[in-house]
Design an enzyme around this catalytic site. Sequence first.
Site, mmCIF file in Angstrom:
data_model
loop_
_atom_site.group_PDB
_atom_site.id
_atom_site.type_symbol
_atom_site.label_atom_id
_atom_site.label_comp_id
_atom_site.label_asym_id
_atom_site.label_seq_id
_atom_site.Cartn_x
_atom_site.Cartn_y
_atom_site.Cartn_z
ATOM 1 N N ASP A 484 0.833 -1.202 0.000
ATOM 2 C CA ASP A 484 0.000 0.000 0.000
ATOM 3 C C ASP A 484 0.868 1.252 0.000
ATOM 4 O O ASP A 484 0.583 2.222 -0.678
ATOM 5 C CB ASP A 484 -0.942 0.009 1.204
ATOM 6 C CG ASP A 484 -0.199 -0.112 2.542
ATOM 7 O OD1 ASP A 484 0.914 -0.678 2.551
ATOM 8 O OD2 ASP A 484 -0.723 0.348 3.562
ATOM 9 N N ARG A 488 5.507 4.258 6.108
ATOM 10 C CA ARG A 488 5.137 4.127 7.520
ATOM 11 C C ARG A 488 5.210 2.651 7.954
ATOM 12 O O ARG A 488 5.590 1.770 7.180
ATOM 13 C CB ARG A 488 3.734 4.695 7.742
ATOM 14 C CG ARG A 488 2.647 3.894 7.082
ATOM 15 C CD ARG A 488 1.283 4.523 7.350
ATOM 16 N NE ARG A 488 0.236 3.797 6.678
ATOM 17 C CZ ARG A 488 -0.760 4.371 6.017
ATOM 18 N NH1 ARG A 488 -0.831 5.686 5.904
ATOM 19 N NH2 ARG A 488 -1.695 3.630 5.457
ATOM 20 N N ASP A 489 4.814 2.392 9.194
ATOM 21 C CA ASP A 489 4.869 1.013 9.690
ATOM 22 C C ASP A 489 3.668 0.235 9.159
ATOM 23 O O ASP A 489 2.778 -0.161 9.896
ATOM 24 C CB ASP A 489 4.875 1.022 11.228
ATOM 25 C CG ASP A 489 3.663 1.741 11.801
ATOM 26 O OD1 ASP A 489 2.869 2.296 11.010
ATOM 27 O OD2 ASP A 489 3.503 1.740 13.031
ATOM 28 N N GLU A 490 3.648 0.037 7.846
ATOM 29 C CA GLU A 490 2.550 -0.707 7.244
ATOM 30 C C GLU A 490 3.094 -1.548 6.094
ATOM 31 O O GLU A 490 3.385 -2.698 6.264
ATOM 32 C CB GLU A 490 1.438 0.243 6.798
ATOM 33 C CG GLU A 490 0.216 -0.512 6.320
ATOM 34 C CD GLU A 490 -1.090 0.134 6.715
ATOM 35 O OE1 GLU A 490 -1.096 1.219 7.289
ATOM 36 O OE2 GLU A 490 -2.129 -0.496 6.437
ATOM 37 N N ASP A 497 -5.990 -2.637 -2.753
ATOM 38 C CA ASP A 497 -5.102 -1.760 -3.497
ATOM 39 C C ASP A 497 -4.578 -2.480 -4.745
ATOM 40 O O ASP A 497 -4.569 -1.932 -5.850
ATOM 41 C CB ASP A 497 -3.914 -1.327 -2.624
ATOM 42 C CG ASP A 497 -4.345 -0.755 -1.266
ATOM 43 O OD1 ASP A 497 -5.288 -1.300 -0.679
ATOM 44 O OD2 ASP A 497 -3.732 0.208 -0.808
ATOM 45 N N TRP A 554 -11.544 -6.281 -1.256
ATOM 46 C CA TRP A 554 -10.170 -6.667 -0.897
ATOM 47 C C TRP A 554 -9.984 -8.160 -1.195
ATOM 48 O O TRP A 554 -9.193 -8.530 -2.063
ATOM 49 C CB TRP A 554 -9.889 -6.326 0.568
ATOM 50 C CG TRP A 554 -9.327 -4.936 0.733
ATOM 51 C CD1 TRP A 554 -8.049 -4.633 1.089
ATOM 52 C CD2 TRP A 554 -9.989 -3.681 0.533
ATOM 53 N NE1 TRP A 554 -7.876 -3.268 1.107
ATOM 54 C CE2 TRP A 554 -9.050 -2.666 0.783
ATOM 55 C CE3 TRP A 554 -11.277 -3.312 0.157
ATOM 56 C CZ2 TRP A 554 -9.364 -1.311 0.666
ATOM 57 C CZ3 TRP A 554 -11.597 -1.962 0.056
ATOM 58 C CH2 TRP A 554 -10.649 -0.982 0.301
ATOM 59 N N GLU A 760 -2.277 8.932 -0.689
ATOM 60 C CA GLU A 760 -3.271 8.020 -0.121
ATOM 61 C C GLU A 760 -4.647 8.677 -0.062
ATOM 62 O O GLU A 760 -5.661 8.038 -0.303
ATOM 63 C CB GLU A 760 -2.836 7.628 1.298
ATOM 64 C CG GLU A 760 -3.831 6.760 2.033
ATOM 65 C CD GLU A 760 -3.293 6.289 3.375
ATOM 66 O OE1 GLU A 760 -2.433 6.988 3.950
ATOM 67 O OE2 GLU A 760 -3.726 5.219 3.843
ATOM 68 N N HIS A 781 0.996 6.186 -2.385
ATOM 69 C CA HIS A 781 0.006 5.124 -2.235
ATOM 70 C C HIS A 781 -0.635 5.003 -3.609
ATOM 71 O O HIS A 781 -1.387 5.871 -4.000
ATOM 72 C CB HIS A 781 -1.040 5.636 -1.242
ATOM 73 C CG HIS A 781 -1.412 4.708 -0.149
ATOM 74 N ND1 HIS A 781 -0.685 4.615 1.002
ATOM 75 C CD2 HIS A 781 -2.469 3.855 0.003
ATOM 76 C CE1 HIS A 781 -1.287 3.751 1.824
ATOM 77 N NE2 HIS A 781 -2.362 3.272 1.229
HETATM 78 C C1 BGC Z 1 -3.923 0.850 3.935
HETATM 79 C C2 BGC Z 1 -4.750 0.774 2.679
HETATM 80 C C3 BGC Z 1 -5.603 -0.440 2.806
HETATM 81 C C4 BGC Z 1 -6.529 -0.120 3.941
HETATM 82 C C5 BGC Z 1 -7.641 -1.061 4.163
HETATM 83 C C6 BGC Z 1 -4.848 1.099 5.054
HETATM 84 O O1 BGC Z 1 -4.202 1.220 6.265
HETATM 85 O O2 BGC Z 1 -2.941 1.811 3.831
HETATM 86 O O3 BGC Z 1 -4.107 1.004 1.526
HETATM 87 O O4 BGC Z 1 -6.222 -0.857 1.668
HETATM 88 O O5 BGC Z 1 -5.836 0.116 5.136
HETATM 89 O O6 BGC Z 1 -8.744 -0.318 4.278
#
Ligand code: BGC
Length: 906
Positions: A484, A488-490, A497, A554, A760, A781
């Site tokens: 995504d 960041r911490d993701e 996505d 998703w 984003e 994003h």
């Molecule tokens: C992410 C998104 C992801 C979403 C789910 C977010 O934290 O960055 O890209 O699809 O969460 O709703």
Amino acid sequence: MAPSELRPVGLKCEYRVDPLGIDERSPKLNWALKSEGRNQTQSAYRILVAATEENLEAEENLLWDSGRVESGRTIGVEYGGETLRSGSRCVWKVRVWDRPGNPSPYGGPSVFEMGLLERSDWEGTWISAGEDPDEDFDPPTGDEYDDLGHGLAPSPYLRKEFPLDIPVRMARLYATARGVYELYLNGNRVGEDVLAPGWTDYDRRVQYQTYDVTPLLAEGPNALGAVLGDGWFAGFVGFDPKHRGALYGPRPQLLAQLEVEYEDGSRERVTTDGSWRCSAGPILFSDLLMGESYDARREMPGWSEPGFDDSTWHGVEAEEIGDARIVAQPDEGIRVTEELEAKSVTEPESRRYVFDMGRNMVGWVRLQVEGEAGTKVTLRHAEALNPDGTIYTTNLRSARATDHYVLEGEGEEVYEPRFTFHGFRYVEVTGYPGEPSLGAITGRVVHSATPPTGYFECSSPLVNKLQENIVWGQRGNFLSVPTDCPQRDERLGWMGDGQVFVRTASFNMDVAAFFEKWMADVEDAQSPEGAFPDVAPLLRGSGLIDLRWGAPAWGDAGVIVPWTIYRTYDDTRIVERHYDAMAGWMEYLHEANPDLIRKNRIGNNYGDWLSPKGDHTPKDLLATAYWAYDAKLMAEMAMATGWQEDAKKYRDLNETIIAAFNGAYVSPDGRIEGDTQTCYLLALHMELLPEELRSAAAEHLVRTIEREDWHLSTGFVGVGYLCPVLTEAGYTEVAYRLLENETYPSWGYTIKNGATTIWERWDGWTEENGFQSPNMNSFNHYSLGSVGEWLYRYVAGIDLVTPGYGRIVIRPRPGGSLKHATAGYDSVRGRISSSWKIEDDRFVLEVLIPPNTTATVHMPSADGVSEGGRPVEEADGVEVLRVGEGETVLSVGSGRYEFVGRVARG
Ligand code: BGC
């Protein structure tokens, strides 16, 4: 016989050029055809495969001679020769015949080589530094990392010496890690991959890489060295869990196998085992999210060369291979693909320098520095600046994105980290001895090395900038998995996505192998109940949110992505391979929703995620629409792979869900519950409405846009359908209006405010409110960049009618302020291009169509269309299908064409 004008070019095996180490037992071969001539088609082909160049040249001792096959097929021809074994090397070439039967010269030779096909081929063990080998491995990280506890540890260096006789005919190194690794042979770095082996669910599947190391070996003693980083295996991953080793394992491990073949045919094998030695070294810690810390004073010159004194090193811990599958990496791997020079440097606070790389990028920087031993330079990365010119990092959440370098103090020193990556435009440098020059920092752009395949350019600088931002969003986020965001911490493989962007991605780059790899991640993450997840690889053990249950739009990526890859690359194998998983998902949905309205009772439901202005598309409506869409795509895929009964089953399911959808949400006047843009977009794009309501629904869609003063109000889910649906419904000018808007919310607004990637959120930064909440505000994003496919498919007008662009449509839709537009696309069948311009009252369209395909060309003029200066009726190889309603529709075969017609346009 006259030589054919056709030339087989671009030979690929498993979508890659000369791949080493593949584990498909019947590898698929592709080639494209080149010819300047019109209407060229292949009538037959012949493939020859041999174990050596000499045999191939002499056409003897062949592994496979396909013979002359009467077929136009150029894609996915399965190798059909002698059984291939681990390490089998194959050299191949292909020739084709054109329609009159003239042969082409051979294209190639090209190479592919099998990897280790059997589990028993792996002789070694996983090795690691083990648990607390000595105090050297205590984290010497400093106070600023105290809050991470013992979350960080030095990156282990591993080595092994071995003797070799010479001459060596060839040598291969097969290697992987649970963690990330770099290998060295006799002091030389092996290969160019970074962050290998990439991210998979290591409990289920680990990918190995294969390297040709023949030239790196020497007679006598040799040494193999490895450095391991925590990576996704042992490091911090995602937003949760928040401690080292929580996801897969406590410390990184290496598995490697060197296979040497001597000239006399005898073989030697060196594997990872308990005899290796290990030590901490200059990397004090490395973590994908936190950064890397390197103390050059702790370097160990010669550590990966023979003769190095490793008496102070200690033994390794060996562990059996275990149950996870060990598979060949099917895609291109992660590479440094470009360098960026810093554009400027400022000093917002004393001795705090901020470098501007000129654009948001992903990777890391190379530092050049000279100074006293022990000086510590700190590099912090950020996407944006505070008003006072210092870096803005709150949107990184817990990711530190900080690298440290401690100088050795010997002349000019050059450092770049290797086991981390950052998403940034700005780099803050502190602790630098003296004043850094602009050249002290160089950007290293890192991503999965998917080959570029497309370009788009037009007369609007704003739209060109948008295209550039989309491509950079893709580059920054396709890193082993489609993530995504990179900062960041993701950084997770969010399925929604991936699904909204896959088609756009497939224009910009060849993503066939990349998504093939990711679909294995998706399948590995499928729940026993059949649910596809929200993210792949799955973030297991997350106490924060349960990501197993496939949120609407998703989880559906598990169907949409294979369908898109099949359509784009004419690849039915991806469908066959994941068919059972997809069927399992369909059953899961049906069992959970017997009344045919999809209510997500368990798991998450993000709706039309991040739509601006709180535009709420009813979640059940969105979910049900996707379910119907899945059924439609399943029916198509079942047809394509020959499962007629299933095709009928899914067609029926599609119809019954559509009936339920209409019953629940659609009014007789075409109004849809929720009355948001996305409601209408889903219904129109997914063909959920009876024919007689389509135009009314499209009018409602336009009304909802007008209601927003001609702005979009879609989030991740609706945005990609917006411009295509408007265009198909006859509202091309509305689509252009949205495209060229510069007021909030629009792509143009982000660009006007300095975006160099896709944001984003539409309101990531606004004039009124400044930055959006730092809890979730990425400036890189790709999801909202899914408008990219519209630029190729509608503005330039390149689209497919049949899978893999066997039948093409060229249908430019001029509009807005555009005076010209050009796109080129290297399809799996060769280069397609469409370039149009408006000159006074003339519309000029130049088209390139690859051999072996046909195209329907829609010239937006019904008035005196010519080709190459002759009336189109007389043009060579052009058939007029229809003239009227403002267009001339033509059918053409391969070749270059220039159409000119009059237009009544102001
Ligand atoms: C992410 C998104 C992801 C979403 C789910 C977010 O934290 O960055 O890209 O699809 O969460 O709703």
